[in-house]
Design a protein around this motif. Structure first.
Motif, PDB file in Angstrom:
ATOM      1  N   PHE A  95      31.452  61.360  64.202  1.00 10.76           N
ATOM      2  CA  PHE A  95      31.202  61.765  62.764  1.00 10.76           C
ATOM      3  C   PHE A  95      31.714  63.170  62.593  1.00 10.76           C
ATOM      4  O   PHE A  95      32.338  63.514  61.649  1.00 10.76           O
ATOM      5  N   ILE A 108      24.694  55.737  72.219  1.00 13.48           N
ATOM      6  CA  ILE A 108      25.276  55.211  71.267  1.00 13.48           C
ATOM      7  C   ILE A 108      25.342  56.300  70.053  1.00 13.48           C
ATOM      8  O   ILE A 108      26.083  56.951  69.397  1.00 13.48           O
ATOM      9  N   THR A 109      24.013  56.801  69.801  1.00 14.56           N
ATOM     10  CA  THR A 109      23.705  57.797  68.695  1.00 14.56           C
ATOM     11  C   THR A 109      24.684  59.040  69.192  1.00 14.56           C
ATOM     12  O   THR A 109      25.105  59.803  67.997  1.00 14.56           O
ATOM     13  N   ALA A 132      20.878  53.003  73.599  1.00 20.47           N
ATOM     14  CA  ALA A 132      20.894  53.343  72.272  1.00 20.47           C
ATOM     15  C   ALA A 132      21.166  54.797  71.864  1.00 20.47           C
ATOM     16  O   ALA A 132      21.835  55.076  71.060  1.00 20.47           O
ATOM     17  N   GLY A 159      29.541  54.281  57.347  1.00 17.96           N
ATOM     18  CA  GLY A 159      28.713  54.846  57.793  1.00 17.96           C
ATOM     19  C   GLY A 159      28.874  56.426  57.534  1.00 17.96           C
ATOM     20  O   GLY A 159      27.794  57.096  57.487  1.00 17.96           O
ATOM     21  N   SER A 178      25.334  48.113  49.526  1.00 16.47           N
ATOM     22  CA  SER A 178      26.288  47.055  50.459  1.00 16.47           C
ATOM     23  C   SER A 178      27.504  48.099  51.093  1.00 16.47           C
ATOM     24  O   SER A 178      27.401  49.115  50.813  1.00 16.47           O
ATOM     25  N   HIS A 179      28.168  47.646  51.838  1.00 16.24           N
ATOM     26  CA  HIS A 179      29.347  47.951  52.440  1.00 16.24           C
ATOM     27  C   HIS A 179      30.602  47.682  52.063  1.00 16.24           C
ATOM     28  O   HIS A 179      31.486  47.756  52.749  1.00 16.24           O
ATOM     29  N   TYR A 231      28.009  58.440  68.152  1.00 14.18           N
ATOM     30  CA  TYR A 231      28.192  58.598  66.639  1.00 14.18           C
ATOM     31  C   TYR A 231      28.285  60.079  66.306  1.00 14.18           C
ATOM     32  O   TYR A 231      29.000  60.414  65.294  1.00 14.18           O
TER      33      TYR A 231
END
Lengths: 1032, 84
Positions: free
Chosen positions: A477, A469-470, A466, A202, A226-227, A473
């Motif tokens: 971050f 949650i953002t 939602a 992320g 991919s992760h 983050y």
């Protein structure tokens, strides 16, 4: 089965790698990897940190880089030995120099001749070979592989296999293995790691989004598919390559060959030219002995003994640390400055050295202040750096000297790693997460405390889960990105100089200036390596001092030398005690000057303390308040532990200077002085990481072993930690104090020349030109307006007054000023037509000259001159055709209009204070003047008004802002009545659009602490707007 | 020919070996032993707020080539495509 990761990007792959080197090594240690390679994109910036942390985690470091080739393809290089490191640095340098800043492209054929000591891997999907196979061009892939095998040798070239669980990975692996067999080289597995843990994807996406200025959801093909780009265990990798066990075992085989590590110690310095048959140490000794009589003209036999002992002591350590050529190199720089009459001042920990004092590198006699040489240089600490300030206007001459003398390949600037800051990156992160634009402006104001405010903001943002949650983050971050390297900048003055071309030791990048390079290591890396730099810094106060002395000499013929300046003049100290310090180096700020009346400096050592107090380190550690309480007898001098008395006695038991950290650690926890210094340096790093915990544990254990209670040990460590952010070394403060005294002495005895030099070197110090002008006027110095016939390009002293120069006329610039001076020669301008014809300045510039009163001597009202200007321009420009002048009866400018016009063009009014114009109206509004303010009682409600001088929001002030207003009474009394206003975050936010206006009024309450008066703001008004509304 | 399996018919159950690799799948009441896994890949999708990740396996069973998937969030398995 063992596995070693050979392809790892740390966050020094700027805006791509998503883990600190330390985190990668920590994870490698957890996974029991014996070694780990660091292969950042086209740089070695993280190499020193990687090397240091590798020792801590017991993982063997392997150095390398992923190089970008001329066609954009990648190639992975790993270093086997010293030759390989030199070649890697050379190749990175070539790639960096062949592309615009921020990019790299290794020129075709550059690899030739630079492959010794290197192992090459064919790279990721952006490697030339996989890319050719992916586009179906097997023939090209084969040709490239064969060319690489020829260049590096078959044993040093490997086909690199990845399995990130992409749909076509298996097929690509099959093709690559076949190719390897066809060329006769081996293959090896890597995971092209971009983050330490699997959940790092992320943050990696976010970094890429920041890099490309896109929202994460807009990244599409730029996003890793991919992760799986995390550091994997041997078992995980074995499963992914179960069909190719050789790919795993070859990682260990390659790692075994890569045995290079960075060597700690001073870099190879250029050999300074020496007299025949003399060693560098002997030459240094000779220079010192020759200088004793000049530096210590009346030394007693006892002092001479101490001087000789100190010289020998220092020379022995200089020899042990191989620093003799470094000293001579710095001496050479100072000698050049002396020859060119460039003012300089050596400072920093180098001022602990008597050798530096005798070589005229530093102005501080370390014997006088009992300064310990080992703070600068010791076998433990190895080398320290010399910091030298030069007149900023002449600094380029010093830099040119360095490049001329040592060559552009041997001298380069030190890098500055620009990092993310949690708070300042919030806005950027929010954009990338797609948080709506209209929510972004309030972010920083709202997010005062991270955790609490995130809840509040998620509610503000709509409250849906939602969105919550953002927002979460966003905070996560921001926290993770804190201290992340973002890109490389330039250190503001650090140079390294090396015997061989620099790219043999470390890669370099070009700067914006031709033939100026920056190495890829920052000052922390340099320090950790044990390298030395010379800090060539520009300091405006030296320009001011140099100009003042030059002007005095030109005006009076008197040549003032500071060599014999005694630092004990009572008149100078009386001036400082009155806080009469506008323009005085270091002591003119609001915070500094407020303390002076309490401190009442009487000797040079008091100045050293004064300038050491107002630093983030002592402020955060709570030293300032405690020091003054003790100084004023409001609190007794106590120590957290009796053993700290010797270390802290000079600063009344408070932690004030860097040197005291080592002394405290020595006294309380049994550290050696070298260890104490190492701890201080570690705690002050941008990324201290786990080092803090390690030092804390050692400190607490050491203290416990000496019978110190856990509580006291923790308290002292907390003070040290808070202090670590920024404080002065005592020697540095003493070197700065020399400039404080010199500037104060000049201001005291030559106030007009000094004020002129300040005005000509703005910005200098804390205050703007309006304050300097007001201060000069207060001293009875006449301020003479700009005059087209009397002014020069710069301000000057004229009959004891200050004649303002063309440099203060907005938009005129150096070119406009030079045009006027050239056109004027020795023949004054007689009228506007004459001026226009001879100067041909643009009308807008002439308008400004008219507005500020530069043409007053023609006795034509300014408004009339402005009216005539259009006609004159038309006449002159249209081949001398005569226009019939339209006569209009124009009223002269009112005093208010005149003041406002001058304020706009000059930034101040030469003959009156703008607030005087508003005074009658302000009196009716019940406004208290600065002069009346001192008679107000504590807690009294007042309304004040003035011109905004300074607005500050220091990072240490928790959102509080400090505003200083000035009214006309400031300039008429013997002391200062600046109005200092404290604005709380709440009041600031409510008035953030107004608070930057030039004329302000403030409602608030008086806060009195002794002679210090502050106003706690409650409401702020735009004074101009209010006055206009009232037709004032 | 390729046959895309409609959503309502996609769910399957899967038997795994010790390495968590599928060895057999149950579609309706029929067991299909997996003879070979020719490819396996992972596709992340969804958003930050609602991430999704699927592992895809290209497998050979008796008479069929299939692409099956495993939703790593919900642990559900399904058949995406069949080739005969």
């Amino acid at each position: 089965m063992d596995y070693v990761e050979l392809h790892t990007h740390s966050n020094f792959s700027f805006l791509d790698g998503a883990s600190h080197p330390e985190n990668l090594l920590q994870r490698a240690a957890e996974l029991k990897h014996s070694a780990l390679a660091l292969t950042d994109h086209d740089n070695v910036s993280g190499a020193v940190r990687f090397s240091q942390a590798a020792k801590e985690y017991g993982v063997r470091p392997i150095f390398g880089a992923e190089i970008t080739l001329h066609d954009g393809h990648h190639l992975l290089l790993l270093v086997k030995n010293q030759t390989g490191w030199a070649n890697l640095c050379t190749l990175v340098t070539l790639a960096q120099h062949a592309a615009p800043k921020g990019e790299a492209k290794l020129p075709a054929d550059a690899l030739k001749g630079h492959t010794d000591g290197l192992i090459a891997l064919s790279g990721c999907r952006k490697g030339a070979i996989p890319a050719a196979l992916l586009r179906g061009d097997r023939r090209a892939a084969l040709a490239i592989a064969q060319r690489c095998a020829d260049l590096f040798g078959k044993e040093n070239f490997f086909i690199e296999l990845h399995n990130h669980l992409l749909r076509d990975d298996k097929s690509l692996i099959r093709q690559l293995v076949l190719l390897a067999k066809q060329v006769g080289v081996e293959y090896v597995a890597t995971n092209n790691v971009h983050y330490a843990m699997s959940d790092g994807h992320g943050l990696q996406d976010l970094l890429v989004a920041i890099k490309h200025k896109l929202k994460i959801e807009e990244l599409r093909h730029l996003r890793r598919p991919s992760h799986e780009y995390y550091l994997k265990s041997a078992d995980e990798m074995a499963v992914l390559f179960e069909d190719y066990p050789l790919a795993i075992s070859n990682t260990v085989k390659i790692a075994e060959q890569c045995r290079f590590d960075l060597q700690h110690g001073i870099q190879e310095m250029p050999a300074y030219p020496l007299p025949d048959g003399m060693t560098a140490i002997a030459y240094l000794r000779q220079l010192c002995l020759e200088a004793i009589s000049r530096r210590y003209p009346n030394a007693s036999p006892d002092l001479l003994d101490r001087i000789h002992q100190r010289i020998e002591h220092e020379l022995s350590i200089i020899a042990q640390t191989h620093s003799e050529h470094y000293y001579l190199l710095v001496w050479g720089i100072c000698r050049f400055a002396q020859r060119q009459r460039i003012w300089y001042n050596g400072r920093g920990s180098g001022a602990n050295s008597i050798v530096a004092y005798l070589l005229f590198i530093s102005p501080v006699d370390p014997l006088q202040y009992n300064l310990v040489f080992e703070r600068f240089l010791s076998p433990e600490r190895q080398a320290g750096d010399f910091d030298i300030d030069f007149e900023s206007g002449r600094r380029p001459e010093i830099i040119a000297y360095l490049f001329d003398k040592y060559g552009v390949d041997h001298a380069a600037m030190v890098a500055n790693v620009i990092t993310f800051k949690a708070r300042s990156s919030l806005r950027d992160i929010a954009k990338r997460l797609g948080i709506p634009e209209d929510a972004i402006p309030s972010l920083r104001a709202e997010l005062d405390l991270f955790e609490q405010d995130i809840r509040k903001n998620s509610g503000l943002a709509g409250g849906s889960q939602a969105k919550g949650i953002t927002w979460r983050y966003l905070i996560d971050f921001a926290g993770q990105l804190h201290a992340f390297p973002r890109h490389l900048g330039q250190h503001n003055g650090g140079f390294v100089i090396t015997r061989k071309p620099i790219h043999h030791y470390v890669a370099t990048e070009p700067t914006r200036m031709k033939d100026r390079f920056v190495i890829q290591w920052d000052k922390d890396s340099i320090g950790d390596m044990g390298w030395v730099k010379v800090d060539i810094l520009g300091l405006k106060i030296l320009d001011v001092i140099a100009e003042t002395l030059r002007r005095i000499e030109e005006r009076t013929g008197e040549q003032i030398s500071f060599d014999n300046l005694r630092y004990d003049d009572p008149k100078v100290y009386a001036m400082l005690t009155l806080a009469d310090t506008i323009g005085v180096f270091q002591l003119d700020s609001r915070a500094q000057s407020q303390n002076l009346p309490f401190q009442r400096p009487k000797k040079f050592a008091d100045i050293v303390i004064a300038i050491s107090l107002i630093r983030p380190g002592p402020i955060i550690a709570g030293t300032v308040h405690a020091y003054f309480c003790r100084l004023l007898g409001q609190e007794s001098v106590t120590y957290l532990h009796p053993s700290l008395k010797d270390a802290l006695a000079d600063s009344l038991g408070t932690l004030l200077w860097q040197e005291q950290v080592a002394l405290v650690a020595h006294a309380l926890a049994g550290f050696t002085l070298g260890e104490g210094e190492q701890m201080r340096r570690s705690l002050g790093k941008k990324y201290a990481g786990s080092e803090i915990e390690r030092w804390e544990a050692k400190f607490i254990a050491g203290a416990a072993a000496r019978g110190v209670s856990d509580e006291v040990a923790h308290k002292v460590f907390e003070q040290i930690k808070a202090f670590g952010s920024y404080a002065f070394p005592r020697a540095h403060a003493a070197a700065f104090a020399v400039l404080v005294y010199q500037s104060a002495w000049l201001k005291c005895y030559f106030p007009a020349d000094y004020a002129v030099a300040c005005l000509n070197n703005m910005p200098v110090g804390f205050w703007g030109p309006n304050v300097v002008v007001s201060d000069a006027r207060r001293r009875g110095i006449e301020i003479l307006p700009v005059s087209i016939n009397k002014s020069g390009a710069k301000c000057a002293v004229e009959n004891g007054g200050i004649r303002l120069g063309f440099n203060y006329v907005t938009t005129l610039g150096d070119t406009g000023a030079a045009k006027i001076e050239a056109a004027r020669g020795s023949q004054p301008f007689v009228d506007l037509t004459d001026f226009y014809k001879r100067t041909r300045l643009p009308e807008s510039q002439i308008e400004n000259l008219i507005i500020c009163g530069a043409m007053e001597e023609w006795k034509v009202p300014r408004r009339e001159l402005l009216w005539r200007l259009g006609t004159v321009a038309a006449q002159v420009n249209q081949l001398g055709l005569v226009f019939e002048e339209e006569l209009v009866d124009l009223p002269p400018l009112t005093q208010a209009e005149k003041l406002r016009a001058e304020l706009t063009v000059l930034g101040f009014s030469p003959d009156d204070h703008v607030m005087a114009h508003y005074r009658d109206w302000l009196n009716k509004k019940g406004v208290t003047t600065s002069e009346q303010l001192k008679r107000c009682r504590d807690g009294q409600k007042v309304r004040i008004a003035g011109v905004s001088m300074v607005l500050q929001r220091p990072p240490t002030a928790k959102g509080f802002a400090f505003l200083t207003l000035q009214d006309e009474f400031f300039a008429e009394k013997d002391a200062f009545y600046m109005m200092d206003i404290i604005i709380s975050p709440k009041v600031y936010d409510a008035h953030h659009r107004i608070v930057r206006k030039l004329l302000l009024a403030v409602d608030g309450r008086v806060q009195k602490r002794g002679n210090i008066i502050n106003i706690i703001a409650e409401r702020i008004y735009d004074l101009q707007e209010r006055a206009n509304a009232s037709s004032v | 020919m390729t046959f895309t399996v409609p959503a309502e018919f996609q769910p399957i159950r899967v038997r795994l070996d010790e390495g968590s690799r599928p060895v057999a799948l149950f579609w309706g009441n029929v067991e299909y032993p997996i003879e070979r896994i020719s490819n396996r890949y992972r596709v992340p999708s969804g958003s930050l707020e609602e991430p999704e990740c699927h592992d895809f396996y290209e497998i050979t069973t008796s008479g069929w080539l299939m692409r099956i998937y495993h939703n790593l969030q919900t642990d559900e398995w399904g058949i995406e495509e069949l080739w005969d």
